[in-house]
Design an enzyme around this catalytic site. Structure first.
Site, PDB file in Angstrom:
ATOM      1  CB  SER A   2     -18.136 -49.258 -80.832  1.00 10.65           C
ATOM      2  OG  SER A   2     -19.019 -50.327 -81.100  1.00 10.65           O
ATOM      3  CG  HIS A  30     -15.067 -49.846 -83.937  1.00  8.65           C
ATOM      4  ND1 HIS A  30     -13.852 -50.297 -84.409  1.00  8.65           N
ATOM      5  CD2 HIS A  30     -15.612 -50.884 -83.256  1.00  8.65           C
ATOM      6  CE1 HIS A  30     -13.668 -51.554 -84.012  1.00  8.65           C
ATOM      7  NE2 HIS A  30     -14.731 -51.942 -83.324  1.00  8.65           N
ATOM      8  CG  ASP A  71     -18.011 -53.555 -82.967  1.00  5.76           C
ATOM      9  OD1 ASP A  71     -16.840 -53.952 -83.153  1.00  5.76           O
ATOM     10  OD2 ASP A  71     -18.309 -52.656 -82.156  1.00  5.76           O
ATOM     11  CG  MET A  97     -20.532 -58.910 -83.320  1.00  5.64           C
ATOM     12  SD  MET A  97     -21.046 -58.764 -81.608  1.00  5.64           S
ATOM     13  CE  MET A  97     -20.063 -57.328 -81.108  1.00  5.64           C
ATOM     14  CG  HIS A  99     -13.907 -55.483 -84.800  1.00  7.41           C
ATOM     15  ND1 HIS A  99     -14.117 -55.296 -83.446  1.00  7.41           N
ATOM     16  CD2 HIS A  99     -13.263 -56.666 -84.921  1.00  7.41           C
ATOM     17  CE1 HIS A  99     -13.637 -56.334 -82.778  1.00  7.41           C
ATOM     18  NE2 HIS A  99     -13.127 -57.184 -83.654  1.00  7.41           N
ATOM     19  CG  MET A 106     -15.697 -59.492 -83.717  1.00  8.00           C
ATOM     20  SD  MET A 106     -16.475 -58.520 -82.420  1.00  8.00           S
ATOM     21  CE  MET A 106     -17.053 -57.126 -83.402  1.00  8.00           C
ATOM     22  CG  MET A 116     -10.479 -57.987 -79.462  1.00  3.92           C
ATOM     23  SD  MET A 116     -11.565 -56.672 -80.031  1.00  3.92           S
ATOM     24  CE  MET A 116     -12.883 -56.715 -78.811  1.00  3.92           C
ATOM     25  CG  PHE A 132     -21.932 -59.311 -75.439  1.00  6.66           C
ATOM     26  CD1 PHE A 132     -23.254 -59.344 -75.875  1.00  6.66           C
ATOM     27  CD2 PHE A 132     -21.231 -60.508 -75.341  1.00  6.66           C
ATOM     28  CE1 PHE A 132     -23.861 -60.550 -76.190  1.00  6.66           C
ATOM     29  CE2 PHE A 132     -21.833 -61.725 -75.649  1.00  6.66           C
ATOM     30  CZ  PHE A 132     -23.160 -61.741 -76.074  1.00  6.66           C
ATOM     31  N   GLY A 133     -20.793 -54.972 -76.023  1.00  6.70           N
ATOM     32  CA  GLY A 133     -20.326 -53.703 -75.480  1.00  6.70           C
ATOM     33  C   GLY A 133     -20.492 -53.698 -73.965  1.00  6.70           C
ATOM     34  N   GLY A 134     -19.938 -52.688 -73.343  1.00  6.88           N
ATOM     35  CA  GLY A 134     -20.183 -52.477 -71.921  1.00  6.88           C
ATOM     36  C   GLY A 134     -19.410 -53.362 -70.960  1.00  6.88           C
ATOM     37  CG  ASP A 152     -13.076 -52.873 -79.873  1.00  3.94           C
ATOM     38  OD1 ASP A 152     -13.884 -52.339 -79.097  1.00  3.94           O
ATOM     39  OD2 ASP A 152     -13.423 -53.505 -80.900  1.00  3.94           O
ATOM     40  N   GLY A 153     -12.570 -51.976 -76.302  1.00  5.86           N
ATOM     41  CA  GLY A 153     -13.284 -52.592 -75.184  1.00  5.86           C
ATOM     42  C   GLY A 153     -12.983 -51.936 -73.852  1.00  5.86           C
ATOM     43  N   GLY A 184     -17.549 -47.524 -77.184  1.00  6.07           N
ATOM     44  CA  GLY A 184     -18.963 -47.706 -77.500  1.00  6.07           C
ATOM     45  C   GLY A 184     -19.850 -47.135 -76.419  1.00  6.07           C
ATOM     46  CB  SER A 185     -20.975 -48.525 -73.168  1.00  3.97           C
ATOM     47  OG  SER A 185     -19.697 -48.946 -72.763  1.00  3.97           O
TER      48      SER A 185
HETATM   49  C1  DX5 Z   1     -16.912 -55.816 -78.650  1.00  2.00           C
HETATM   50  C2  DX5 Z   1     -16.793 -54.772 -79.743  1.00  2.00           C
HETATM   51  C3  DX5 Z   1     -16.550 -53.399 -79.275  1.00  2.00           C
HETATM   52  C4  DX5 Z   1     -17.583 -52.840 -78.351  1.00  2.00           C
HETATM   53  C5  DX5 Z   1     -16.883 -51.930 -77.406  1.00  2.00           C
HETATM   54  O1  DX5 Z   1     -16.904 -57.073 -79.226  1.00  2.00           O
HETATM   55  O2  DX5 Z   1     -15.737 -55.119 -80.622  1.00  2.00           O
HETATM   56  O3  DX5 Z   1     -16.287 -52.526 -80.353  1.00  2.00           O
HETATM   57  O4  DX5 Z   1     -18.616 -52.171 -78.977  1.00  2.00           O
HETATM   58  O5  DX5 Z   1     -17.809 -51.473 -76.484  1.00  2.00           O
HETATM   59  P1  DX5 Z   1     -17.412 -50.727 -75.151  1.00  2.00           P
HETATM   60  O6  DX5 Z   1     -16.669 -49.493 -75.515  1.00  2.00           O
HETATM   61  O7  DX5 Z   1     -18.755 -50.457 -74.540  1.00  2.00           O
HETATM   62  O8  DX5 Z   1     -16.571 -51.668 -74.329  1.00  2.00           O
HETATM   63 ZN    ZN Z   2     -15.064 -53.665 -82.168  1.00  2.00          ZN
END
Ligand code: DX5
Ligand code: ZN
Length: 229
Positions: free
Chosen positions: A9, A34, A36, A38, A68, A70, A139, A145-147, A177-178, A199-200
């Site tokens: 991501s 990926h 994202d 938002m 994706h 959102m 999800m 948010f990531g992380g 995802d997540g 992502g992270s």
């Molecule tokens: C959250 C996003 C994810 C996010 C995942 O709303 O849809 O794609 O970047 O991040 P990690 O892998 O850090 O949980």
């Molecule tokens: Zn995502």
């Protein structure tokens, strides 16, 4: 072995060097980008739109781009992402007044379509639209948010989604995802997922010896996936 795909991501990438970051993860063995999106309305954060997707294509990215959404509403922005080079476009059923129509719109634009399910959202809506879905995205955190940490109930939900896909007999990706990390990806794959957003875990793990290299983390993911029973 299943055809597992890893989808970093870019939410956790260095946006000031985005093209280079994407080149580097792909070079290190990632399969899919990926992306994202938002809107500070459907989710409490604001990120990137079709212009950035188009910029990645112009930069030379040829890998699949997994958009994706959102955002709410979704229909207005679908053709823009298709024109910008999206491969997949997925959205949350809560964000569209007419889920069937939005799915048709995505496929009509020549993209692969998908539905995204929040942690508390049941999979019921699939019953009548499964023939128009190319991807189911679960999800494993609340979007925005990531992380964040992986929500363990997602494992049972993955098993449920896997049954639905197998019963349909259709070629449908099951993405998660997540909170996907090297230490839980194997368990997640064994629950039925075949596409993994991270992502992270990816962008936070640049190789120490080479700041442009994600080989170590992607290799660690692959090693875990090779052990999936
Ligand atoms: C959250 C996003 C994810 C996010 C995942 O709303 O849809 O794609 O970047 O991040 P990690 O892998 O850090 O949980
Ligand atoms: Zn995502």
């Amino acid at each position: 072995m299943a055809n597992f795909q890893i989808a970093p991501s870019i939410l956790s990438a260095d946006f000031a060097r985005l093209g280079e970051e994407v080149d580097n993860v792909i070079k290190s063995g990632a399969d899919v980008v990926h992306f994202d999106v938002m809107d500070n309305h459907y989710v409490p954060n604001l990120t990137i739109g079709p212009l950035v997707c188009e910029a990645l294509r112009k930069h030379g990215v040829t890998a699949d781009i997994d958009v994706h959404l959102m955002v709410k509403p979704v229909d207005r922005i679908i053709p823009d992402f298709a024109a910008a080079g999206a491969t997949y476009i997925t959205f949350h059923p809560e964000a569209s007044e007419h889920v069937d129509r939005s799915l048709q719109l995505i496929q009509g634009e020549g993209c692969k379509s998908g539905l995204v399910f929040n942690p508390a959202t049941p999979l019921d809506v699939l019953e009548w639209v499964i023939d128009k879905v190319d991807m189911i995205l679960l999800m494993s955190v609340n979007p925005g948010f990531g992380g964040q940490s992986f929500i363990p109930a997602t494992l049972d939900k993955l098993r449920q989604a896997r049954k639905i896909i197998d019963a349909s007999g259709r070629d449908i990706r099951l993405e998660v995802d997540g909170g996907v990390k090297v230490n839980n990806i194997k368990e997640i794959a064994e629950a039925g997922a075949d596409m993994f957003v991270a992502g992270s875990a990816v962008f936070g793990a640049r190789d120490e010896s080479d700041a442009n290299d994600y080989d170590t983390v992607l290799k660690a993911f692959r090693e875990q996936l090779a052990q999936v029973k």
